[in-house]
Scaffold this motif. Sequence first.
Motif, PDB file in Angstrom:
ATOM      1  N   VAL A   1      40.240  30.471  36.804  1.00  0.00           N
ATOM      2  CA  VAL A   1      40.439  31.423  35.712  1.00  0.00           C
ATOM      3  C   VAL A   1      39.302  31.302  34.704  1.00  0.00           C
ATOM      4  O   VAL A   1      38.761  32.315  34.231  1.00  0.00           O
ATOM      5  CB  VAL A   1      41.815  31.212  35.034  1.00  0.00           C
ATOM      6  CG1 VAL A   1      41.898  31.955  33.703  1.00  0.00           C
ATOM      7  CG2 VAL A   1      42.930  31.672  35.966  1.00  0.00           C
ATOM      8  N   ASP A   2      38.891  30.080  34.399  1.00  0.00           N
ATOM      9  CA  ASP A   2      37.765  29.865  33.488  1.00  0.00           C
ATOM     10  C   ASP A   2      36.489  30.507  34.045  1.00  0.00           C
ATOM     11  O   ASP A   2      35.755  31.182  33.317  1.00  0.00           O
ATOM     12  CB  ASP A   2      37.559  28.373  33.251  1.00  0.00           C
ATOM     13  CG  ASP A   2      36.485  28.109  32.213  1.00  0.00           C
ATOM     14  OD1 ASP A   2      36.583  28.666  31.100  1.00  0.00           O
ATOM     15  OD2 ASP A   2      35.553  27.336  32.519  1.00  0.00           O
TER      16      ASP A   2
ATOM     17  N   HIS B   1      36.687  34.306  33.739  1.00  0.00           N
ATOM     18  CA  HIS B   1      36.465  34.749  32.358  1.00  0.00           C
ATOM     19  C   HIS B   1      35.002  34.601  31.940  1.00  0.00           C
ATOM     20  O   HIS B   1      34.504  35.405  31.148  1.00  0.00           O
ATOM     21  CB  HIS B   1      37.386  33.998  31.408  1.00  0.00           C
ATOM     22  CG  HIS B   1      38.823  34.348  31.577  1.00  0.00           C
ATOM     23  ND1 HIS B   1      39.848  33.546  31.135  1.00  0.00           N
ATOM     24  CD2 HIS B   1      39.424  35.419  32.157  1.00  0.00           C
ATOM     25  CE1 HIS B   1      41.008  34.114  31.418  1.00  0.00           C
ATOM     26  NE2 HIS B   1      40.778  35.248  32.044  1.00  0.00           N
ATOM     27  N   GLN B   2      34.305  33.596  32.472  1.00  0.00           N
ATOM     28  CA  GLN B   2      32.889  33.434  32.165  1.00  0.00           C
ATOM     29  C   GLN B   2      32.036  34.528  32.822  1.00  0.00           C
ATOM     30  O   GLN B   2      31.123  35.064  32.206  1.00  0.00           O
ATOM     31  CB  GLN B   2      32.391  32.059  32.619  1.00  0.00           C
ATOM     32  CG  GLN B   2      32.830  30.928  31.726  1.00  0.00           C
ATOM     33  CD  GLN B   2      32.292  29.589  32.192  1.00  0.00           C
ATOM     34  OE1 GLN B   2      31.234  29.506  32.802  1.00  0.00           O
ATOM     35  NE2 GLN B   2      33.038  28.528  31.906  1.00  0.00           N
TER      36      GLN B   2
ATOM     37  N   TYR C   1      33.115  37.488  34.112  1.00  0.00           N
ATOM     38  CA  TYR C   1      33.585  38.851  33.833  1.00  0.00           C
ATOM     39  C   TYR C   1      34.275  38.864  32.467  1.00  0.00           C
ATOM     40  O   TYR C   1      35.483  38.649  32.362  1.00  0.00           O
ATOM     41  CB  TYR C   1      34.562  39.315  34.921  1.00  0.00           C
ATOM     42  CG  TYR C   1      34.014  39.243  36.323  1.00  0.00           C
ATOM     43  CD1 TYR C   1      33.202  40.252  36.823  1.00  0.00           C
ATOM     44  CD2 TYR C   1      34.306  38.158  37.158  1.00  0.00           C
ATOM     45  CE1 TYR C   1      32.694  40.199  38.116  1.00  0.00           C
ATOM     46  CE2 TYR C   1      33.798  38.097  38.451  1.00  0.00           C
ATOM     47  CZ  TYR C   1      33.000  39.111  38.920  1.00  0.00           C
ATOM     48  OH  TYR C   1      32.509  39.050  40.192  1.00  0.00           O
ATOM     49  N   ALA C   2      33.514  39.159  31.439  1.00  0.00           N
ATOM     50  CA  ALA C   2      34.020  39.083  30.064  1.00  0.00           C
ATOM     51  C   ALA C   2      35.187  40.046  29.810  1.00  0.00           C
ATOM     52  O   ALA C   2      36.030  39.771  28.954  1.00  0.00           O
ATOM     53  CB  ALA C   2      32.890  39.361  29.084  1.00  0.00           C
TER      54      ALA C   2
ATOM     55  N   TYR D   1      37.590  40.768  31.899  1.00  0.00           N
ATOM     56  CA  TYR D   1      38.735  40.463  32.758  1.00  0.00           C
ATOM     57  C   TYR D   1      39.653  39.449  32.079  1.00  0.00           C
ATOM     58  O   TYR D   1      39.196  38.524  31.413  1.00  0.00           O
ATOM     59  CB  TYR D   1      38.284  39.860  34.081  1.00  0.00           C
ATOM     60  CG  TYR D   1      37.642  40.814  35.057  1.00  0.00           C
ATOM     61  CD1 TYR D   1      37.233  42.084  34.689  1.00  0.00           C
ATOM     62  CD2 TYR D   1      37.429  40.417  36.367  1.00  0.00           C
ATOM     63  CE1 TYR D   1      36.628  42.933  35.594  1.00  0.00           C
ATOM     64  CE2 TYR D   1      36.821  41.265  37.285  1.00  0.00           C
ATOM     65  CZ  TYR D   1      36.429  42.522  36.894  1.00  0.00           C
ATOM     66  OH  TYR D   1      35.834  43.357  37.801  1.00  0.00           O
ATOM     67  N   LYS D   2      40.942  39.639  32.295  1.00  0.00           N
ATOM     68  CA  LYS D   2      41.969  38.663  31.930  1.00  0.00           C
ATOM     69  C   LYS D   2      42.661  38.278  33.232  1.00  0.00           C
ATOM     70  O   LYS D   2      43.166  39.142  33.945  1.00  0.00           O
ATOM     71  CB  LYS D   2      42.990  39.252  30.948  1.00  0.00           C
ATOM     72  CG  LYS D   2      42.379  39.720  29.650  1.00  0.00           C
ATOM     73  CD  LYS D   2      41.818  38.559  28.866  1.00  0.00           C
ATOM     74  CE  LYS D   2      41.195  39.037  27.582  1.00  0.00           C
ATOM     75  NZ  LYS D   2      40.293  38.082  27.004  1.00  0.00           N
TER      76      LYS D   2
ATOM     77  N   ASN E   1      45.182  35.400  35.584  1.00  0.00           N
ATOM     78  CA  ASN E   1      46.155  34.305  35.612  1.00  0.00           C
ATOM     79  C   ASN E   1      46.688  34.145  37.026  1.00  0.00           C
ATOM     80  O   ASN E   1      46.629  35.068  37.838  1.00  0.00           O
ATOM     81  CB  ASN E   1      47.291  34.532  34.607  1.00  0.00           C
ATOM     82  CG  ASN E   1      48.119  35.746  34.928  1.00  0.00           C
ATOM     83  OD1 ASN E   1      48.772  35.824  35.948  1.00  0.00           O
ATOM     84  ND2 ASN E   1      48.083  36.735  34.041  1.00  0.00           N
TER      85      ASN E   1
ATOM     86  N   CYS F   1      41.359  44.342  34.049  1.00  0.00           N
ATOM     87  CA  CYS F   1      40.088  44.691  33.425  1.00  0.00           C
ATOM     88  C   CYS F   1      40.382  45.698  32.314  1.00  0.00           C
ATOM     89  O   CYS F   1      41.064  46.699  32.551  1.00  0.00           O
ATOM     90  CB  CYS F   1      39.116  45.294  34.431  1.00  0.00           C
ATOM     91  SG  CYS F   1      37.522  45.723  33.684  1.00  0.00           S
TER      92      CYS F   1
END
Length: 101
Positions: free
Chosen positions: A19-20, A23-24, A26-27, A29-30, A32, A46
């Motif tokens: 997940v980290d 997120h790095q 693809y800014a 994207y959220k 889980n 997105c």
Amino acid sequence: MVEVFKTNVREPIFAYKLVDQIHQRYADYKANFDLEDCDRILRVKCTTGPVHASGLIALLNEWGFKAEVLPDEIIQTGGFARDWSSQPRWTGCLRQRMLSQ
């Protein structure tokens, strides 16, 4: 847009690291994981457009994991069809558990 993946990620430590990484890279994207689901679900949303599944699958492959997009489903509810494509999706195993209760 939301995309849901079936994965073989089992350990929470790898889920957190992935997940980290998502997120790095693809800014917008959220992401889980739901590791309790039998499909070890990865959900990615997105905020600015479609989720690029091939990039996420490649990222998981780089870490030694597999992922595949789960297809959109139309679920019948009370005679009315509802399109769940923009909602978090239930996988077959979760649906089976809910129906068997």
